[in-house]
Design a protein around this motif. Structure first.
Motif, short mmCIF file in Angstrom:
data_model
loop_
_atom_site.label_atom_id
_atom_site.label_comp_id
_atom_site.label_asym_id
_atom_site.label_seq_id
_atom_site.Cartn_x
_atom_site.Cartn_y
_atom_site.Cartn_z
N GLN A 138 0.82 -1.21 0.00
CA GLN A 138 0.00 0.00 0.00
C GLN A 138 0.85 1.25 0.00
O GLN A 138 0.44 2.29 -0.52
N ARG A 139 2.01 1.17 0.62
CA ARG A 139 2.89 2.34 0.67
C ARG A 139 4.34 1.87 0.72
O ARG A 139 4.63 0.73 1.10
N PHE A 140 5.23 2.77 0.32
CA PHE A 140 6.66 2.48 0.38
C PHE A 140 7.31 3.50 1.30
O PHE A 140 7.01 4.70 1.23
N TYR A 141 8.21 3.00 2.15
CA TYR A 141 8.83 3.88 3.14
C TYR A 141 10.32 3.55 3.24
O TYR A 141 10.70 2.38 3.28
N ASP A 142 11.12 4.61 3.28
CA ASP A 142 12.56 4.45 3.42
C ASP A 142 13.06 5.51 4.41
O ASP A 142 13.04 6.70 4.10
N PRO A 143 13.49 5.12 5.61
CA PRO A 143 13.96 6.09 6.61
C PRO A 143 15.40 6.52 6.38
O PRO A 143 16.31 6.20 7.15
N ARG A 144 15.66 7.26 5.32
CA ARG A 144 17.01 7.66 4.97
C ARG A 144 17.56 8.67 5.96
O ARG A 144 16.82 9.53 6.45
N PRO A 145 18.87 8.60 6.26
CA PRO A 145 19.46 9.57 7.20
C PRO A 145 19.30 11.01 6.74
O PRO A 145 19.18 11.92 7.56
N SER A 146 19.26 11.24 5.42
CA SER A 146 19.12 12.60 4.91
C SER A 146 17.67 13.07 4.94
O SER A 146 17.40 14.25 4.71
N GLY A 147 16.77 12.18 5.25
CA GLY A 147 15.35 12.51 5.27
C GLY A 147 14.54 11.36 4.72
O GLY A 147 14.83 10.85 3.63
#
Length: 369
Positions: free
Chosen positions: A123-132
């Motif tokens: 349903q959604r894609f999420y990536d907790p990148r250090p830059s944001g």
């Protein structure tokens, strides 16, 4: 209607990724110049979010404003860190269709959900990148099939589902009974708001928590309602809860609490955001008994100290009493919370993007995924 959730929602989550900095996101790409061909994409910038969308400007502005309001609410409920640890602004990409989302090349990196039943995957894609962090969803309501074997079995169970929890224990008998399980829809905005709540949960609350609780927090805030007087209602029962429980099975409390559903799917239940809403709502928004409160606190404390969910579940004893209570809770009216009126104003800046800038934005998102 409950006025507050109390400390429960602000008590348990996992530590934010190490190395977060507070530098605002800078979108790299070609500077728009007069005469450059324009794309369908627009960017809305606010204090806490940057939202990209191919939709109309009014919708984009409303979504960015609602996310700012939700951020303020979650800040009050969750924050245990200092504001110097505020994460960089999240970038949210609203694709036009589910196919566009699938074809984007983005993939989930952290904070995985579920595992959910197949209709609820991706349903959604999420990536907790250090830059944001980056969050992407499609601006298309999800159509969910409810004509399942479990729904048919529940209908054929005669009167066994007296507790209204979506499943019957009676013997199966479908002779002469017409079955009708029409598909139901789930708003794309509800998916967006739930995912945003999960994003802040990862950053604001430093404890460990079971995955079902992470799913449940998203589900609780997925039904948020932004009122004209500035107040916010949250924790409301999701639409179609009962048909969803019939279609995907009664909540298997033992399997979820012990974590066995993660590696050995329950035969009774297919895990969905609706099951997650029900169990989490029971623990954080119902009038728990003193015994339940104590046992739940012991359970979460054990998980926070590194014990397995199975070992932590020993806090509930045989779990028969808990199972009966949760089963009964499924069939009762459910309270929700409402904030006070607010005169706070939000004014996100909306900018049309040239084709070159839009292409650079999409390329950068995929390159870092």
């Amino acid at each position: 209607m409950s006025g507050v959730i109390g400390g429960a929602l602000g008590a348990w989550a996992q530590t934010a990724p190490a190395g977060q900095d507070s530098t605002p996101i800078v979108v790299t790409g070609t500077t728009d110049k007069p005469g450059e061909p324009m794309s369908r994409w627009k960017r809305a910038e606010a204090d806490d979010v940057v939202v990209y969308s191919e939709g109309d400007e009014g919708q984009l502005r409303r979504i960015a404003t609602n996310l700012e309001k939700l951020h303020a609410l979650l800040d009050r409920l969750y924050r245990v860190r200092s504001r110097t640890a505020e994460p960089p602004r999240i970038e949210i990409v609203l694709f036009s269709t589910a196919k566009d989302l699938r074809d984007s090349g983005l993939r989930n990196i952290g904070a995985d959900e579920g595992p959910f039943a197949k209709p609820f995957v991706g349903q959604r894609f999420y990536d907790p990148r250090p830059s944001g962090a980056v969050l992407a969803i499609a601006r298309a309501d999800q159509v969910i099939d409810t004509d399942t074997a479990k729904a048919n079995a529940a209908d054929c169970g005669d009167t066994g589902a007296a507790d209204n929890d979506g499943e019957s224990d009676a013997a199966s008998d479908c002779i002469g009974k017409p079955l009708n399980h029409p598909p139901v829809s789930r708003s794309w905005e509800s998916i967006l708001y739930g995912a945003y709540a999960q994003h802040l949960m990862l950053h604001y609350v430093p404890n460990a928590y079971p995955r079902w609780y992470f799913d449940g927090i998203g589900a609780i805030f997925s039904t948020v309602v932004f009122k004209h007087d500035g107040s916010i209602e949250y924790g409301e029962q999701p639409a179609n809860l009962t048909p969803m429980l019939r279609a995907y099975g009664r909540l298997d409390t033992r399997a979820v609490i012990t974590g066995s559903y993660l590696h050995a799917p329950s035969k009774r239940m297919d895990w969905t955001p609706y099951h997650a809403w029900l169990l989490t709502h029971f623990f954080v928004m119902s009038n728990l008994s003193a015994t339940d409160r104590t046992q739940f606190a012991q359970y979460l404390n054990a998980i926070d100290h590194g014990l397995s969910m199975a070992h932590a579940a020993e806090a509930f004893g045989t779990m028969e009493q808990l199972r009966r209570e949760v089963r009964a809770y499924a069939g009762r009216p459910h309270e929700y919370a409402k904030t006070v009126k607010s005169s706070a104003t939000y004014n996100p800046t909306v900018t049309p993007l040239s084709q070159a800038t839009a292409d650079a934005m999409l390329k950068r998102l995929v390159t870092h995924s």
